[in-house]
Design an enzyme around this catalytic site. Structure first.
Site, PDB file in Angstrom:
ATOM      1  N   ASN A   1       0.855  -1.190   0.000  1.00  0.00           N
ATOM      2  CA  ASN A   1       0.000   0.000   0.000  1.00  0.00           C
ATOM      3  C   ASN A   1       0.892   1.242   0.000  1.00  0.00           C
ATOM      4  O   ASN A   1       1.778   1.374   0.812  1.00  0.00           O
ATOM      5  CB  ASN A   1      -0.887  -0.006   1.246  1.00  0.00           C
ATOM      6  CG  ASN A   1      -1.978   1.052   1.156  1.00  0.00           C
ATOM      7  OD1 ASN A   1      -1.837   2.046   0.443  1.00  0.00           O
ATOM      8  ND2 ASN A   1      -3.061   0.849   1.859  1.00  0.00           N
TER       9      ASN A   1
ATOM     10  N   CYS B   1      -5.167   1.226  -1.297  1.00  0.00           N
ATOM     11  CA  CYS B   1      -5.748  -0.119  -1.231  1.00  0.00           C
ATOM     12  C   CYS B   1      -6.887  -0.267  -2.249  1.00  0.00           C
ATOM     13  O   CYS B   1      -7.153  -1.363  -2.723  1.00  0.00           O
ATOM     14  CB  CYS B   1      -6.231  -0.438   0.176  1.00  0.00           C
ATOM     15  SG  CYS B   1      -7.171   0.892   0.929  1.00  0.00           S
TER      16      CYS B   1
ATOM     17  N   HIS C   1     -11.221   1.267   3.890  1.00  0.00           N
ATOM     18  CA  HIS C   1     -10.233   0.314   3.396  1.00  0.00           C
ATOM     19  C   HIS C   1     -10.889  -0.580   2.348  1.00  0.00           C
ATOM     20  O   HIS C   1     -12.053  -0.960   2.497  1.00  0.00           O
ATOM     21  CB  HIS C   1      -9.740  -0.513   4.591  1.00  0.00           C
ATOM     22  CG  HIS C   1      -8.605  -1.431   4.244  1.00  0.00           C
ATOM     23  ND1 HIS C   1      -7.464  -0.980   3.603  1.00  0.00           N
ATOM     24  CD2 HIS C   1      -8.438  -2.758   4.431  1.00  0.00           C
ATOM     25  CE1 HIS C   1      -6.648  -2.011   3.419  1.00  0.00           C
ATOM     26  NE2 HIS C   1      -7.215  -3.096   3.917  1.00  0.00           N
TER      27      HIS C   1
ATOM     28  N   ASP D   1      -5.582  -8.568   0.702  1.00  0.00           N
ATOM     29  CA  ASP D   1      -5.690  -7.368   1.525  1.00  0.00           C
ATOM     30  C   ASP D   1      -4.315  -6.696   1.552  1.00  0.00           C
ATOM     31  O   ASP D   1      -3.472  -6.982   2.401  1.00  0.00           O
ATOM     32  CB  ASP D   1      -6.132  -7.772   2.935  1.00  0.00           C
ATOM     33  CG  ASP D   1      -6.382  -6.553   3.821  1.00  0.00           C
ATOM     34  OD1 ASP D   1      -6.087  -5.435   3.369  1.00  0.00           O
ATOM     35  OD2 ASP D   1      -6.868  -6.726   4.951  1.00  0.00           O
TER      36      ASP D   1
END
Length: 1116
Positions: free
Chosen positions: A204, A209, A456, A473
């Site tokens: 990130n 993200c 997020h 993620d």
């Protein structure tokens, strides 16, 4: 401390105004002095049982709130889930004009390495007048050593918080609450994504993200990846300037790397500056822009048309007349479909709504060619669907009443298999090819966790369409089951398990703010083609070679890092380095050690063996080498200190480093002294006694403004400078008897110290020692030539403080307009004078400057006050960073005069014309509202010369205040609410003893949220004592000029605290307005219920707009 059942979390309060969730950092990096105030505070924890529960509410009462001087403030520690927590607030904002508030792990500094804990939590500021208006935001976070606190930098505007009428501060007391639920966590740090899953994540880059989740989704469509690999690129391309090459490089690394991959090259190829990458954009927006760019770059290549083949479908918009034979159709293409979430239980319900037929009748008839106005049916049907179907779920929508975006967290289901041929092809147009089977399988689910202004993004993907799902993620990839990827992303509410089932306590509910935001389906019949095999032969050879080389270099660096403890870096500075650097790269001290030859040597190697390496590198035999250790002096200069002893040279490199280096640095810095004979070949260095001092010499030429290194000499401590003057003249190329002045360069931090040396005093008496620097120049005595910097001290002062500043117009904050060379010591007046001179402006006081924010790469919100800083250096500093950018603007009046004025934006509502004009009023701060009105009268058109004007405060379509004429304007805030000026109607001037002035507001009922929403322009109305609603309605209709047909649909209600009581025509209106037990007049009003079909006015109540709502742009 009281313990009791927590009430359920307020489900009404969505996260529509959530700030981007961030860990608390005082934006500067590096340690900040901690200043925590001891405010008068009381704390209570409400929990479900006396044992430490997994969920609890903590209440913190902070007294004397407006008098807190500390930047940050911590609550007492409270326990939830076996852990210590506390709340951290910034009463005046964490470098923003909002209250900043975070949940903090209280004992993070003492926890063992690798700790982590996961919590869902909400933070609230309680509204002590109406609890339903309490400000509340919720989120979830995996707390760890890097992010030991988490929360909201922009929790609530300070203007709202500190406004006593709002109810957040009562008796200067603020009440803050935290609801915390602790969940089980998995070990975050030791996870190896490649080993566990076969896939790697993306790093990130700030708030990227949203991009990472999209890139992973596109990468895992193999046909798309293959097409990207086949885009023609050459070995001469630079990834940061070529989107195709950057994407090829990224996909290659995702396929073959063992660790997470960086996206910096790709964002650079987009032409994004770092500020862009730190702004959260919208996934759909980025997807469209990226696909358009790729489509454009694929034109004329072997992969032309790939984007269309994969993602493009077509639908038909039609309008069909009911009573005549007329039909209009229009074919349109789409790359993704936007589906409604609100009011739809699942994807099928959204498709039903998409193709819903709208009837055009009554006032809304369709104008058909040749047939005039006709009743008609209007709708959309699909001609074809693409092989890869991208569905954007409308989780965000605009709330017109609140003039803001809100997030829809409602439950919304989506199937694993989606059949778009269902019910006999109800979604298909007559032209659709019915032989194509539109049965789709779910490939990926993009999830958004958080509120409307941030949060997020991550993705659940099943790359091969097997039953195994993976969660991508950012850097972390984990295996997940189907329930996690599907059902848990439907949204809605989640109930936490009861901790004390025996007690009759209310369930502890959380809104699930993590929910699906985009779905990707792949058509079953195209599955084999799309989930194809992609291997090395699909990758161009030049790309393979380049990327393999990059991987090898990375591996080599990693290996060097892993073995670093076995090696020492030795940096060797020589005369040649001093000659090359002094006067070019550096002016102070002797050398920049990062630019000299460095050797990576095993610590075990004897130093004498290292000397052989040096002999090979520089061609200087071992016996002619003498090495000196450098030392950092107390005055922060860095000079050669003493030669190595024979005993030290017999040691290993590692031992020697420890001798030289108290700071445990992995480097050893040395100066190599080489003496040369008359034939310029190296000779053995002379013996060094305590009597001899090694001095270094720099020569300064004031005419050329040039400083250079000319050599070094050993002198005797008892000797005098006068004895070496002929030698120095020779070094400078002067005749032996040239008169020269000598100065010692002593230090340059924090300021320059350079002192004249008496040529007749011994070196020892002048306190000269090994490593000292003497600067010399031709004597200035009797010199008639004018120089800017006539001597060494003035030149060094200039060099130390010179600063080239890039000036930008505040109106074009991205573009450098001109550069000026200034001095950091320039005063405020010096700087504006130079800017005015450059711009050809006579009056420098009309220049206003604004500093640069190094983190956001934007101007700071507040300009620099007139003479508000002492020096240029103060203008350029932003926390612990220094910038070289200033923004300027040219004012119409001098800045000192402007600063004594208050500027207000006032919206003037014309009495008879339906128009609103915004006026900027500028008056001295001591002025009153009466002065504002008098000024306004000179600018506006009144209905008659004697009309009187009043000033109102309007917020969210309610009138909160009529300003008294004698109120000072200094404290009036027009940033958060609208100041409205209007003529006072004649009827209000002839006010009878029993007449009442009431508030009248427009409203709609929001059935979904079961609450009233106001809209439109609020107004006052005089009602007589015995007046019925029927009589009032006549006056309202006339005032608002509403046509009869429209007005007949309106309903009238008396509203108190948001609850409507509908009125009949015969009701006496005044009788309802007898109550006195309301906090503000705006809380009871006559409500006009109707739909809001007025065009939106061009101004908004809230002038604040978030910077991260810029549209996505890819510049290349």
């Amino acid at each position: 401390m009281t313990l009791m059942t927590p009430p359920p979390l307020d489900q009404q309060q969505q996260q529509e105004d959530d700030e981007m969730l961030v860990p608390h950092t005082d934006f500067p990096h590096g340690p900040q002095p901690m200043e925590v105030a001891q405010a008068e505070t009381t704390n209570t924890v409400d929990a479900q049982s006396v044992e430490d529960p997994p969920s609890a509410r903590f209440t913190w009462t902070i007294e004397n709130f407006s008098r807190l001087n500390a930047k940050k403030l911590y609550s007492d520690i409270f326990f939830v889930g076996g852990y210590k927590w506390r709340i951290l607030i910034f009463p005046k904002g964490n470098n923003v004009d909002h209250l900043s508030m975070y949940l903090d792990v209280a004992d993070s500094a003492t926890l063992p390495y690798g700790w982590s804990r996961y919590a869902q939590f909400s933070l609230s500021v309680v509204n002590q007048i109406h609890s339903k208006y309490s400000g509340r935001k919720e989120t979830q976070h995996q707390f760890n050593a890097r992010e030991s606190d988490w929360g909201f930098t922009s929790f609530m505007p300070l203007g709202e918080l500190y406004d006593p009428g709002r109810g957040y501060l009562v008796n200067d007391t603020c009440i803050v609450e935290a609801d915390v639920a602790v969940r089980r966590v998995i070990d975050y740090w030791s996870h190896d994504s490649k080993k566990e899953t076969g896939y790697v994540g993306l790093k990130n880059q700030g708030a990227t993200c949203y991009m990472n989740s999209l890139l992973q989704t596109l990468y895992h469509i193999p046909y798309f990846r293959k097409a990207v690999y086949h885009m023609p690129t050459t070995e001469n391309d630079n990834p940061s300037g070529s989107i195709p090459l950057a994407l090829q490089s990224l996909f290659y690394k995702l396929q073959y790397s063992d660790t997470s991959v960086a996206t910096k090259e790709l964002t650079k190829s987009f032409g994004w500056d770092t500020y862009d990458s730190f702004m959260q954009h919208d996934v759909q927006e980025l997807n469209r822009v990226l696909c358009e760019k790729l489509e454009d770059k694929m034109k004329g290549t072997v992969v032309e048309g790939t984007i269309q083949q994969l993602f493009e479908g077509h639908h038909m918009n039609y309008i069909e007349c009911i009573n005549v034979d007329y039909k209009s159709t229009r074919k349109e293409s789409f790359y993704d479909l936007q589906l409604d979430v609100k009011g739809c239980r699942d994807v099928y319900a959204s498709f039903d709504k998409y193709v819903e037929v709208e009837r055009l009748e009554g006032d809304n008839k369709y104008h058909a060619e040749q047939y005039g106005l006709q009743d008609a049916r209007k709708g959309v049907l699909f001609i074809d669907f693409p092989p890869v179907l991208q569905l954007q779920l409308k989780r965000f929508e605009y709330d017109f009443v609140r003039d803001t975006m809100v997030k829809i967290n409602d439950r919304y289901e989506f199937p694993l298999q989606l059949d778009l041929d269902r019910e006999n092809g109800k979604y298909l147009s007559p032209d659709a090819d019915r032989s194509v089977r539109n049965l789709y399988t779910l490939h990926s689910v993009l999830v958004h966790s958080g509120g409307v202004h941030g949060g997020h993004y991550y993705a659940y993907i099943r790359p091969t369409l097997s039953d195994q799902w993976f969660k991508f993620d950012d850097e972390r990839v984990t295996k997940e089951d189907m329930k996690r990827a599907l059902e848990e992303q439907y949204g809605g509410e989640e109930e936490l398990p009861q901790t004390n089932p025996g007690f009759n306590n209310a369930p502890f509910k959380f809104t699930k703010y993590s929910n699906a935001y985009m779905l990707v389906y792949i058509r079953e019949s195209d599955k084999e083609k799309i989930i194809c095999n992609v291997d090395e032969k699909d990758i161009a050879e030049h790309l393979r070679i380049r990327l393999k080389k990059e991987q090898e270099e990375k591996e080599q660096k990693r290996k060097e890092k892993a073995e670093a403890h076995l090696y020492t870096i030795i940096k060797v500075a020589r005369n040649e380095d001093l000659l090359e650097q002094i006067g070019r790269d550096i002016y102070f001290d002797l050398v920049d050690h990062d630019k000299v030859r460095s050797f990576r040597i095993q610590k075990e190697m004897p130093f004498n063996l290292f000397k052989e390496e040096v002999a090979k590198e520089f061609g200087i035999p071992v016996q002619f080498q003498r090495f000196w250790l450098w030392a950092k002096r107390q005055n922060h200069t860095y000079r050669p200190n003493r030669p190595l002893t024979p005993l030290e040279e017999a040691q290993s490199v590692g031992q020697l480093r420890e001798v030289s280096n108290k700071t445990n640095n992995a480097e050893l810095k040395l100066f190599l002294e080489v003496e040369v004979g008359s034939d310029l070949r190296p000779v053995a260095p002379p013996d060094k006694t305590k009597e001899e001092i090694l001095l270094f010499f720099k020569f300064y030429d004031p005419l050329k403004e040039e400083l250079r290194f000319v050599g070094r000499l050993f002198v005797k401590g008892s000797g005098k400078p006068v004895e070496i003057l002929p030698k120095l003249n020779e070094m400078a190329g002067f005749s032996p008897d040239e008169e020269i002045d000598l100065f010692e360069e002593i230090k340059f931090e924090p300021n320059v110290m350079c002192e004249h040396i008496d040529k007749k005093v011994t070196f020892r008496a002048s306190q000269l020692e090994d490593g000292d620097i003497i600067c010399f120049q031709k004597s200035q005595v009797g010199s008639s030539e004018q120089c800017r910097y006539p001597d060494v001290p003035s030149f060094l002062e200039y060099v130390r403080n010179r600063q080239v500043v890039r000036f930008r117009s505040l109106e074009k904050p991205k573009e450098d307009e001109f550069c000026l060379e200034l001095s950091k010591l320039h005063t405020y007046d010096d700087v504006v004078e130079r800017v005015a001179q450059h711009l050809g402006l006579d009056d420098p006081s009309k220049i206003r400057l604004t500093s640069h924010n190094c983190y956001s790469q934007q101007p700071k919100p507040q300009p620099i006050k007139y003479r508000g800083v002492e020096h240029l250096s103060d203008m350029l500093v932003h926390y612990n960073q220094t910038s070289d950018i200033l923004y300027y603007e040219i004012l119409d009046i001098p800045l000192p005069e402007l600063q004594g004025l208050k500027t207000l934006k006032v919206a003037f509502h014309h009495a008879t014309k339906d128009e609103v004009v915004i006026h900027t009023i500028r008056l001295p701060k001591q002025s009153t509202v009466g002065d504002v009105i008098n000024d306004l009268k000179t600018k506006v058109e009144l209905s008659h010369p004697n009309a009187e004007i009043r000033l109102l405060e309007v917020f969210y379509h309610k009138i909160y205040k009529i300003f008294p004429l004698n109120e000072k304007i200094e404290n009036i805030n027009d940033q958060y609410w609208t100041l409205r000026a209007e003529e006072i109607p004649e009827e209000e001037k002839n006010f009878g003893p029993h007449d009442r002035l009431i508030h009248v507001y427009h409203f709609m009922k929001d059935t979904a949220q079961n609450q009233v929403q106001n809209f439109g322009e609020p107004f006052f109305l005089v009602i007589r004592e015995d007046e019925t609603l029927a009589e009032v309605k006549v006056r309202v209709q006339k005032k608002l000029q509403v046509p009869d047909e429209e007005f007949a649909k309106w309903k009238f209600a008396f509203l108190s605290l948001g609850r409507p009581e509908y009125l009949q025509d015969s009701d006496i209106v005044a009788s309802r307005f007898q109550r006195r037990d309301v906090y503000g007049a705006w809380e009871q009003y006559l409500g006009l219920e109707h739909t809001d079909n007025a065009p939106k006015r061009s101004y908004t109540a809230n002038q604040n707009r978030h910077t991260f709502e810029k549209p996505v742009k890819i510049y290349n």
